[in-house]
Each structure stands twice: as structure tokens, then as C-alpha cells.
Scaffold this active site. Structure first.
Site, PDB file in Angstrom:
ATOM      1  N   ARG A 166      38.970  -2.542   7.835  1.00  0.00           N
ATOM      2  CA  ARG A 166      37.976  -1.979   8.762  1.00  0.00           C
ATOM      3  C   ARG A 166      36.708  -2.829   8.910  1.00  0.00           C
ATOM      4  O   ARG A 166      35.656  -2.307   9.280  1.00  0.00           O
ATOM      5  CB  ARG A 166      37.588  -0.548   8.348  1.00  0.00           C
ATOM      6  CG  ARG A 166      38.719   0.464   8.419  1.00  0.00           C
ATOM      7  CD  ARG A 166      39.126   0.750   9.854  1.00  0.00           C
ATOM      8  NE  ARG A 166      40.026   1.882   9.945  1.00  0.00           N
ATOM      9  CZ  ARG A 166      41.362   1.785  10.055  1.00  0.00           C
ATOM     10  NH1 ARG A 166      41.939   0.587  10.090  1.00  0.00           N
ATOM     11  NH2 ARG A 166      42.116   2.866  10.145  1.00  0.00           N
ATOM     12  N   SER A 194      37.879   8.431  13.439  1.00  0.00           N
ATOM     13  CA  SER A 194      37.674   8.668  12.010  1.00  0.00           C
ATOM     14  C   SER A 194      36.222   8.374  11.625  1.00  0.00           C
ATOM     15  O   SER A 194      35.661   7.354  12.012  1.00  0.00           O
ATOM     16  CB  SER A 194      38.602   7.784  11.194  1.00  0.00           C
ATOM     17  OG  SER A 194      39.953   8.124  11.432  1.00  0.00           O
ATOM     18  N   GLU A 203      32.884   4.774   8.544  1.00  0.00           N
ATOM     19  CA  GLU A 203      33.646   3.923   9.456  1.00  0.00           C
ATOM     20  C   GLU A 203      32.928   3.833  10.803  1.00  0.00           C
ATOM     21  O   GLU A 203      32.962   2.804  11.471  1.00  0.00           O
ATOM     22  CB  GLU A 203      35.061   4.475   9.661  1.00  0.00           C
ATOM     23  CG  GLU A 203      35.944   3.594  10.511  1.00  0.00           C
ATOM     24  CD  GLU A 203      37.414   3.960  10.430  1.00  0.00           C
ATOM     25  OE1 GLU A 203      38.094   3.819  11.457  1.00  0.00           O
ATOM     26  OE2 GLU A 203      37.887   4.376   9.360  1.00  0.00           O
TER      27      GLU A 203
END
Length: 305
Positions: free
Chosen positions: A167, A216, A298
């Protein structure tokens, strides 16, 4: 802010950013710059005072702009940066091309980039955040990106340059990606399209796709493996530790952790950026208190409170 260079694209002062993010919150940027093409962007960055901050923005699918806005020039790509070209198994996509559109076009040509189909956002964000799902990541198919550095220099960036991690990437400060080359395996177009149809159905059953969210909220915790090895693995899911902390459905103002998927932060209507970020911090504290795990955001949060 000092006088800005002349551009061929559009330069808008004090541009409210709330309508450009999926969560529909946030204050104004000092300027919003929509370049006409890569040369317009390069000339602008080269002539721009080095003290002025530059923030590249995609379609705002993974972003909270705080209520005080951004003391920066926000660079947002539009037409001229959304083309998709396919040569064999290589797909060259402009930074503004939507992930879903790239996946469909690639499937038409028998190239398997199906994992991109359900990822909200554009290719620039996919590269920047090493977006992924169903066990595949952008890093797995990445060949090269073209970017304009803060100095105005146009460069090619390799996977080694970007240092892909879970990520995240190590994109040079102030650099703006303009396009990326991805290479996927071959597949039968009909089978690839069917797989994407199945993925969409599965997503819609498990995620609040009709709510105002940014995907998310937190990364899956690192270091938790089904084999017990403390590696860079992410078998433990963020939603599970949020549930265990009793935060599914938690609220603050107009913000809520989704009842359908507790790792989705949603604007139920009228939420401020402070509501959303504050609720996220409430969740992080509760999870830490209950499990000792520190959740990492995130969603990117930028700007002044």
C-alpha cells in the site's frame, strides 16, 4: 502565495476540493492546476517557486482533505491524461484513466488486469499506493511510469525507483506521475470479463458500495501470518480487529464505520473532515486498547484542520 507561472491549462485560485473527493469533505486549495498536457505541467513546475508545495490529486477516492484546505497547488489531471493504448500484453494508461476502465479495455484485448476492476480510483493512485486485491498488486504488473519531477524534468521511473511496498511507494517529493505501463498475462476476453462480473457481485455483497466512502480505511496489520511467521504478511484483517474492539457501526457526527464492512468509513450526510478523521482515530485507539495493534491509515489525510 507568489505569482504563479502562466499556463495553457486551467489554474483556479481558492478552489474548494470537497466536490472532488469521494467523501465530499474538505476546504479549498490555494490553487487547483489542471494541465493541458505533460509539457504544460513540466513548464509550470520548472517555473514555480520552489517554496510552493505541490500536491498531485487523482479522483479523490482514497483521500480526506481536512476542513481548513490545502496550502498548496493541487495538480489534478483530466482530459489528455486518460488515454489507454495496448500493444501485445503491455497496456499504457494515462494517470487519469480509471482502474475499472483499464481493466475492461485490457480484457477486451485478452490481457489480464482483472484485479483492477473493483479498485476505486485512477491508475496514478494505483501506482502511488500499490493498489491491489484478490492477491494481486500493481507492483506485480508494473513495467514503468512517466513522471514530472518538482524541478520540471520529465523522467521514466522503474519499479526499483518506486520501491513498491504494501500500500505504498517511495515516489520523489512533489513528483507527478503522468502515465504508466502495465503488463499482464494473456487470457480469453470472455473469461476475463466473466471473472470481473463475478468480482463485482462479490464486492457488492460485502462492501457498502452505495454509501459515500473512500474504500478501505486502514491497512491490514502487518506481521500476522496464518503460519505464525512474523513477516511482511497481512493475513489478519483490519475489519476483524475493529469488530473485536466493538467499533463496527461507531459514529462521530455524520461519520460512521459501516455496519456492512467495519473497515469502511462513510459519510452518512453532513460529516466534516474532522468527524471522519476523528472517528478513525477513535477506532485506532479502541483497537490498540483492546488488542495492542496499531492500525495504520490507508486513506490519505492532507491539509489544515
Amino acid at each position: 502565495m507568489t505569482d504563479l507561472p502562466t499556463v495553457r491549462g486551467r489554474l483556479t485560485p481558492q478552489r474548494d476540493l470537497s466536490d472532488l473527493t469521494w467523501l465530499r469533505v474538505g476546504g479549498p486549495a490555494d490553487y487547483l492546476f489542471q494541465p493541458a498536457d505533460i509539457d504544460d505541467l513540466a513548464d509550470f513546475l520548472k517555473a514555480l517557486d520552489t517554496d510552493v508545495q505541490v500536491f498531485p490529486m487523482g479522483v479523490g477516492s482514497n483521500l480526506i482533505v481536512r476542513d481548513g484546505g490545502l496550502r498548496a497547488v493541487v495538480v489534478r489531471m483530466g482530459r489528455g491524461f486518460n488515454g489507454i493504448e495496448i500493444d501485445g500484453n503491455r497496456v499504457t494508461a494515462g494517470v487519469a484513466a480509471l482502474d475499472s476502465h483499464v481493466a475492461r479495455k485490457a480484457a477486451d484485448a485478452g490481457v489480464d488486469l482483472t484485479f483492477l476492476r473493483t479498485i476505486p480510483g485512477s491508475i496514478g493512485g494505483a501506482v502511488r499506493m500499490n493498489a491491489g486485491c484478490y492477491g494481486s498488486y500493481t507492483a506485480d504488473v508494473f513495467v514503468q511510469a512517466t513522471a514530472v519531477l518538482r524541478s520540471g524534468e520529465i523522467v521514466k521511473l522503474s519499479a526499483d525507483d518506486l520501491q513498491f511496498h504494501y500500500r505504498q511507494t517511495e515516489l520523489p517529493e512533489g513528483a507527478v506521475i503522468t502515465s504508466a505501463i502495465l503488463q499482464g498475462p494473456s487470457g480469453e476476453p470472455a473469461e476475463l470479463h466473466q471473472r470481473m462480473t463475478d468480482q463485482l457481485a462479490k464486492r457488492d455483497q460485502s462492501q457498502p458500495t452505495k454509501d459515500r466512502s473512500a474504500g478501505s480505511t486502514f491497512r491490514n496489520p502487518a506481521g500476522f501470518s496464518s503460519t505464525g511467521k512474523a513477516d511482511d504478511v497481512h493475513d489478519l484483517k483490519a475489519w476483524k480487529v475493529i469488530d473485536d474492539a466493538g467499533m463496527r457501526g461507531a459514529r462521530r457526527g455524520g461519520a460512521q464505520m459501516s455496519e456492512m464492512h467495519s473497515n469502511f468509513l462513510i459519510n452518512t450526510g453532513g460529516a466534516t473532515a474532522a468527524d471522519l478523521e476523528g472517528l478513525g482515530e477513535d477506532v485506532r485507539k479502541k483497537v490498540y486498547d483492546s488488542s495492542g495493534i496499531t492500525l495504520e491509515w490507508e486513506i490519505m489525510r492532507v491539509g489544515d484542520p
